[in-house]
Structure formats: structure tokens, C-alpha cells
Design a protein around this motif. Structure first.
Motif, PDB file in Angstrom:
ATOM      1  N   THR A  77       0.846  -1.203   0.000  1.00 21.19           N
ATOM      2  CA  THR A  77       0.000   0.000   0.000  1.00 21.19           C
ATOM      3  C   THR A  77       0.875   1.244   0.000  1.00 21.19           C
ATOM      4  OG1 THR A  77      -1.644  -1.248   1.272  1.00 21.19           O
ATOM      5  CG2 THR A  77      -1.930   1.130   1.165  1.00 21.19           C
ATOM      6  N   LEU A 111       2.326   1.812  -3.328  1.00 23.21           N
ATOM      7  CA  LEU A 111       1.320   2.225  -4.315  1.00 23.21           C
ATOM      8  C   LEU A 111       1.122   3.746  -4.309  1.00 23.21           C
ATOM      9  CD1 LEU A 111      -0.366   0.498  -6.301  1.00 23.21           C
ATOM     10  CD2 LEU A 111      -2.244   0.588  -4.652  1.00 23.21           C
ATOM     11  N   VAL A 161      -0.886   5.814  -2.617  1.00 22.07           N
ATOM     12  CA  VAL A 161      -2.304   6.096  -2.836  1.00 22.07           C
ATOM     13  C   VAL A 161      -2.644   7.555  -2.492  1.00 22.07           C
ATOM     14  CG1 VAL A 161      -4.662   5.403  -2.262  1.00 22.07           C
ATOM     15  CG2 VAL A 161      -2.823   3.699  -2.212  1.00 22.07           C
ATOM     16  N   ASP A 216      -7.554   8.927  -5.910  1.00 22.62           N
ATOM     17  CA  ASP A 216      -7.266   7.772  -6.773  1.00 22.62           C
ATOM     18  C   ASP A 216      -8.443   6.816  -6.958  1.00 22.62           C
ATOM     19  OD1 ASP A 216      -4.670   8.474  -7.330  1.00 22.62           O
ATOM     20  OD2 ASP A 216      -3.750   7.037  -5.948  1.00 22.62           O
ATOM     21  N   ILE A 258      -8.685   2.939  -7.753  1.00 20.87           N
ATOM     22  CA  ILE A 258      -7.742   1.815  -7.682  1.00 20.87           C
ATOM     23  C   ILE A 258      -8.405   0.510  -8.090  1.00 20.87           C
ATOM     24  CG2 ILE A 258      -6.261   0.485  -6.106  1.00 20.87           C
ATOM     25  CD1 ILE A 258      -5.726   2.951  -4.606  1.00 20.87           C
ATOM     26  N   GLU A 272      -7.903  -3.468  -7.615  1.00 21.63           N
ATOM     27  CA  GLU A 272      -7.181  -4.548  -6.925  1.00 21.63           C
ATOM     28  C   GLU A 272      -7.576  -5.876  -7.575  1.00 21.63           C
ATOM     29  OE1 GLU A 272      -6.666  -6.813  -2.618  1.00 21.63           O
ATOM     30  OE2 GLU A 272      -8.594  -5.978  -3.176  1.00 21.63           O
ATOM     31  N   LEU A 328      -7.432   0.021   1.230  1.00 20.81           N
ATOM     32  CA  LEU A 328      -7.446   0.932   0.075  1.00 20.81           C
ATOM     33  C   LEU A 328      -8.644   1.878   0.131  1.00 20.81           C
ATOM     34  CD1 LEU A 328      -6.354  -1.593  -2.719  1.00 20.81           C
ATOM     35  CD2 LEU A 328      -4.933   0.177  -1.639  1.00 20.81           C
ATOM     36  N   ALA A 332      -8.334   5.872  -0.664  1.00 24.77           N
ATOM     37  CA  ALA A 332      -8.603   6.289  -2.047  1.00 24.77           C
ATOM     38  C   ALA A 332     -10.050   6.737  -2.207  1.00 24.77           C
ATOM     39  CB  ALA A 332      -8.315   5.121  -2.987  1.00 24.77           C
ATOM     40  N   VAL A 353     -12.496   2.125  -5.068  1.00 31.41           N
ATOM     41  CA  VAL A 353     -11.767   0.860  -5.184  1.00 31.41           C
ATOM     42  C   VAL A 353     -12.631  -0.135  -5.959  1.00 31.41           C
ATOM     43  CG1 VAL A 353     -10.721  -1.071  -3.925  1.00 31.41           C
ATOM     44  CG2 VAL A 353     -10.563   1.264  -2.997  1.00 31.41           C
ATOM     45  N   LYS A 357      -4.147   3.557 -10.104  1.00 30.19           N
ATOM     46  CA  LYS A 357      -3.219   2.574  -9.540  1.00 30.19           C
ATOM     47  C   LYS A 357      -3.846   1.182  -9.702  1.00 30.19           C
ATOM     48  CE  LYS A 357      -0.833   6.057  -7.883  1.00 30.19           C
ATOM     49  NZ  LYS A 357      -1.163   6.807  -6.699  1.00 30.19           N
TER      50      LYS A 357
END
Ligand code: SAM
Length: 220
Positions: A61, A64, A66, A70, A72, A74, A86, A90, A93, A137
Motif C-alpha cells: 500500500t 502504491l 495512494v 485515486d 484503484i 485490486e 485501500l 482512495a 476501489v 493505480k
């Protein structure tokens, strides 16, 4: 767990440490392992998979980088724990899991924990999810045989992707930055993850994935 093991092992990002402090890891493991939830170790979860070691979750993490804005992606939802971390950091996600039961359980856990900025999808994460692309990301929490091409295409220019790469018990942890449309790869340590299985991943799960005790690290 956070102030002792993680900080002592070099995690310095305060936002990451704070997220690790706030997300209750025991809510992401089966009852039988709840008394071990705050040990710095991977643990078995449903479908023969594993929840990663807290240190490696924190390290990946942190790598990354973050940002609060962001989006993201996963790959490898597993227990939902990494996704929860996350979600704390962020704006949005998107997380994909190939095992239906894991995706369903993780979705319920994340909802029960009050996260509203996450979408859990059941499917093959090696092909990402173009509907929500591009992503700032991408984090892959299973080991890829090579650079996953479709996921690279779904990463924004200037974005970062982190993934374990290789087969066997130990793999390289790779940080890939997208510049000028190309990914610049950097190896930052060794890790031990279960294989990424799918169209652009491994085709054969091989032997019992539990042997890998995924998410253990020797990250520099
Ligand atoms: N991030 C998880 C957590 O916080 O619990 C740990 C993930 S576990 C180490 C790796 C996960 O990747 C497993 O749940 C496995 O089923 C999943 N996986 C492997 N190949 C996949 C694929 N192609 N698409 C989606 N998930 C995949």
C-alpha cells in the motif's frame, strides 16, 4: 500491531499506518483464526486462499502511493482486507476475485464495515474491468507469470501498478510506472504469493495453494 511491528519494520507513511490502525483485521478472517488476526502473519481464508501478512499489505500500500483522489483496481480480493485498507485511502476501489464465495463474503464484510466506495466483482482479474478504466493505480495480490498486458492498458498514464511476478515459492515484487505509454519496471524485493490464475495469468493452479502461505515478504 501497527505501532509495533509495522513501524519497526520501516513503514513510515502516516496515512497507511492510520488505515492499518483503523481497519479491524479480525473481521476479515474466519472465526477459528480471529485470535491470531493481529499477528504479523498470513492466515488461511476460505476457498484454500490466504489473507496476506499485515506487513506486506502495508508495504504494498505504501509503495502504491495512494492519493485521496485515486481510483484503484485490486486483483485478488481474497478476504477483502486489503480492499478495506485501500477504501480508507482512495476515492474509489474496484476489486476482482475469481472465487465466487470469496467475492460474496468480502462484499458482505466491506458493506458491514460501512465502505461505500468499493465494488467487488467476481471474475478473472487478469483482464481487469474496462468499464471502470483507466485506473490511477493497480494492485495485484497474486503472482503473475509476466507483465499483465491488458491490466497495463487499463492503467492511466503516470499511474503505478504493483505486482508479484514469477512462479514457485518466492517471487519478485515489481513496481511498474507508466510513462510515455510504456511501463518502467523496478524490482523492490521478494514475496510469496499464490498464483494469479486466468486468461493472462497461470493456467494451472498446480499444487495446493496453501503451501505458499501467500503474502509473506522479504521486501527490502
Ligand atoms: N488481497 C487479499 C486479502 O486482502 O485478503 C489477499 C489475496 S490472496 C493472497 C490472492 C487472491 O487472488 C486469492 O483470493 C485468489 O483466489 C485470487 N486470484 C488469483 N487469480 C485471480 C484472478 N485471475 N482474478 C481474480 N482473483 C484471483
Amino acid at each position: 500491531m501497527v505501532t509495533t511491528q509495522l513501524a519497526r519494520r520501516g513503514i513510515t507513511n502516516e496515512r497507511v499506518l492510520d488505515a492499518m490502525r483503523q481497519v479491524k483485521r479480525h473481521e476479515y478472517v474466519e472465526q477459528a483464526f480471529q485470535n491470531r488476526a493481529y499477528e504479523d502473519t498470513p492466515l488461511p481464508i476460505e476457498s484454500g486462499q490466504t489473507i496476506s501478512q499485515p506487513y506486506i499489505v502495508a508495504k504494498m500500500t505504501e509503495l502504491l502511493d495512494v492519493q485521496p483522489t485515486d481510483k484503484i483496481l485490486e486483483i485478488g480480493t481474497g478476504s477483502g482486507y486489503q480492499a478495506a485498507i485501500l477504501c480508507m485511502l482512495a476515492s474509489k476501489v474496484v476489486t476482482i476475485e475469481r472465487h465466487f464465495d470469496l467475492a460474496k463474503t468480502a462484499r458482505a464484510r466491506l458493506e458491514a464495515a460501512g465502505f461505500t466506495n468499493v465494488i467487488v466483482k467476481h471474475g478473472d482479474g487478469t483482464i481487469g474491468w474496462s468499464q471502470h478504466a483507466p485506473y490511477d493505480k493497480i494492485l495485484i495480490t497474486a503472482s503473475a507469470p509476466h507483465l499483465p498486458r491488458t491490466l497495463s492498458n487499463q492503467l492511466k498514464e503516470g499511474g503505478r501498478m504493483i505486482f508479484p511476478m514469477g512462479e514457485g515459492r518466492e517471487q519478485k515484487l515489481v513496481v511498474a510506472d507508466k510513462r510515455g505509454g510504456e511501463l518502467e519496471l523496478q524490482e523492490v524485493g521478494t514475496v510469496s504469493f499464490v498464483p494469479l490464475i486466468g486468461r493472462e495469468g497461470f493456467t494451472d493452479p498446480g499444487s495446493d495453494p496453501r503451501q505458499y502461505m501467500s503474502g509473506r515478504s522479504a521486501v527490502r
